[in-house]
Design an enzyme around this catalytic site. Structure first.
Site, PDB file in Angstrom:
ATOM      1  N   HIS A 186      -3.527   4.325  -2.077  1.00  0.00           N
ATOM      2  CA  HIS A 186      -4.514   3.413  -1.471  1.00  0.00           C
ATOM      3  C   HIS A 186      -5.150   4.061  -0.243  1.00  0.00           C
ATOM      4  O   HIS A 186      -6.348   3.892   0.005  1.00  0.00           O
ATOM      5  CB  HIS A 186      -3.839   2.111  -1.027  1.00  0.00           C
ATOM      6  CG  HIS A 186      -3.249   1.314  -2.145  1.00  0.00           C
ATOM      7  ND1 HIS A 186      -1.888   1.239  -2.374  1.00  0.00           N
ATOM      8  CD2 HIS A 186      -3.831   0.545  -3.094  1.00  0.00           C
ATOM      9  CE1 HIS A 186      -1.664   0.462  -3.408  1.00  0.00           C
ATOM     10  NE2 HIS A 186      -2.818   0.032  -3.874  1.00  0.00           N
ATOM     11  N   LEU A 236       0.816  -1.214   0.000  1.00  0.00           N
ATOM     12  CA  LEU A 236       0.000   0.000   0.000  1.00  0.00           C
ATOM     13  C   LEU A 236       0.852   1.268   0.000  1.00  0.00           C
ATOM     14  O   LEU A 236       1.960   1.286   0.527  1.00  0.00           O
ATOM     15  CB  LEU A 236      -0.907  -0.014   1.238  1.00  0.00           C
ATOM     16  CG  LEU A 236      -1.775  -1.262   1.358  1.00  0.00           C
ATOM     17  CD1 LEU A 236      -2.569  -1.225   2.662  1.00  0.00           C
ATOM     18  CD2 LEU A 236      -2.716  -1.404   0.173  1.00  0.00           C
ATOM     19  N   LYS A 266      -6.655   7.090 -11.345  1.00  0.00           N
ATOM     20  CA  LYS A 266      -5.425   6.931 -12.124  1.00  0.00           C
ATOM     21  C   LYS A 266      -5.583   5.782 -13.129  1.00  0.00           C
ATOM     22  O   LYS A 266      -5.179   5.896 -14.273  1.00  0.00           O
ATOM     23  CB  LYS A 266      -4.226   6.647 -11.211  1.00  0.00           C
ATOM     24  CG  LYS A 266      -2.927   6.503 -12.004  1.00  0.00           C
ATOM     25  CD  LYS A 266      -1.735   6.438 -11.110  1.00  0.00           C
ATOM     26  CE  LYS A 266      -1.612   5.132 -10.415  1.00  0.00           C
ATOM     27  NZ  LYS A 266      -0.711   4.174 -11.054  1.00  0.00           N
TER      28      LYS A 266
END
Ligand code: PAF
Length: 281
Positions: free
Chosen positions: A37, A33, A149
């Site tokens: 995230h 992560l 993204k």
């Protein structure tokens, strides 16, 4: 924070939230992560009483076994970050539960999965929708958060959710960036220092495109602006530049008449990075 290693455990945990009338958010991840995230977690927390994060490095979305092997993993660090963020539950399902022996069911958005990045990575989006549909079914959240993204992924997951009538709101969360503008990605740690410095050119190129003021703004003009900026960085190899209608992902040409999504990918020292931006006429 409850750590579940089986689907049954996670279902029991989520059932207890439901029994209390709580709204449940899901953040599906492949682990390792980063701030990107954590922004998904924050977005889910804003909307929901409880947040479940899944960590599963999904084999069906990798083209080559070597890529799957090379994918970075650090479960203890992931758990520590999620605990600090106040996540309620993490599901780390075993591969045999996600893909039981003899499994033969796939979920695919037949058009959207096989265009743009889907052409460069055949089968990738089929793997994504197949696992996301399963994760949706394991957790049965009210809301699921995905990063903007991965623009094509977000659009595909939205389409699948609509087509299969999952009663889940798919929320797109804006990209989190490093100080120099580089979009956060677990791949960034694999860049050498020079490539890491060069990689900011992706964001620079999109900034140029967005602020490009010619009238009328045309797809061809956007393409030329972005290509020039990327070519100005010798460490970058332009891999993909797609300018598509923002909703349908259909190819467009000529003057911009509706929002367009620019999907950009380039390699730096063999590491493929992507970025995206929606621009308006
Ligand atoms: O974006 C990702 O990390 C993955 O594609 C996802 C959505 C967790 C599915 O494996």
């Amino acid at each position: 924070m409850k750590i579940c290693r089986t689907i049954a455990d996670c279902r029991a945990e989520v059932a207890s939230y439901r029994a209390a009338g709580e709204r449940v958010g899901l953040v599906p991840t492949m682990g390792f992560l980063h701030e990107g995230h954590m922004a998904l977690v924050t977005a889910a927390q804003e909307d929901c009483d409880r947040v479940v994060v899944t960590i599963f490095v999904n084999p069906t979305q990798f083209g080559e076994a070597a890529d799957l092997e090379a994918y970075p993993r650090d479960e203890d660090r992931d758990f520590a970050m999620l605990r600090t963020a106040g996540v309620d539950c993490v599901l780390v399902p075993p591969v045999e539960e996600v893909y039981p022996q003899g499994d033969e069911t796939i979920v695919e958005t037949t058009r959207m999965a096989n265009m743009l990045h889907g052409l460069v990575r055949p089968g990738h989006f089929r793997g994504v929708t197949t696992v996301v549909a399963r994760l949706f079914n394991f957790v049965q959240p009210d809301v699921a958060c995905f990063g903007e993204k991965d623009y094509q992924q977000l659009k595909i997951v939205r389409r699948m959710t609509r087509d299969l009538a999952f009663p889940i709101e798919v929320r797109g969360v804006p990209t989190v960036r490093e100080a120099d503008g580089l979009a956060m990605s677990s791949r960034n740690v694999r860049l050498g220092p020079e490539d890491r410095a060069a990689a900011r050119v992706l964001c620079d190129a999109l900034d140029h495109a967005e602020s490009w003021a010619a009238t009328p703004r045309t797809v061809e003009g956007l393409r030329a602006t972005i290509t020039d900026v990327i070519k100005g960085q010798p460490r970058a190899t332009l891999k993909g530049l797609d300018i598509v209608e923002a909703e349908t992902l259909d190819e467009i040409t000529g003057p911009l008449t509706s929002p367009a999504a620019i999907m950009l990918s380039a390699e730096f020292g063999g590491i493929l990075l992507i970025d995206q931006r929606v621009v308006f006429p």
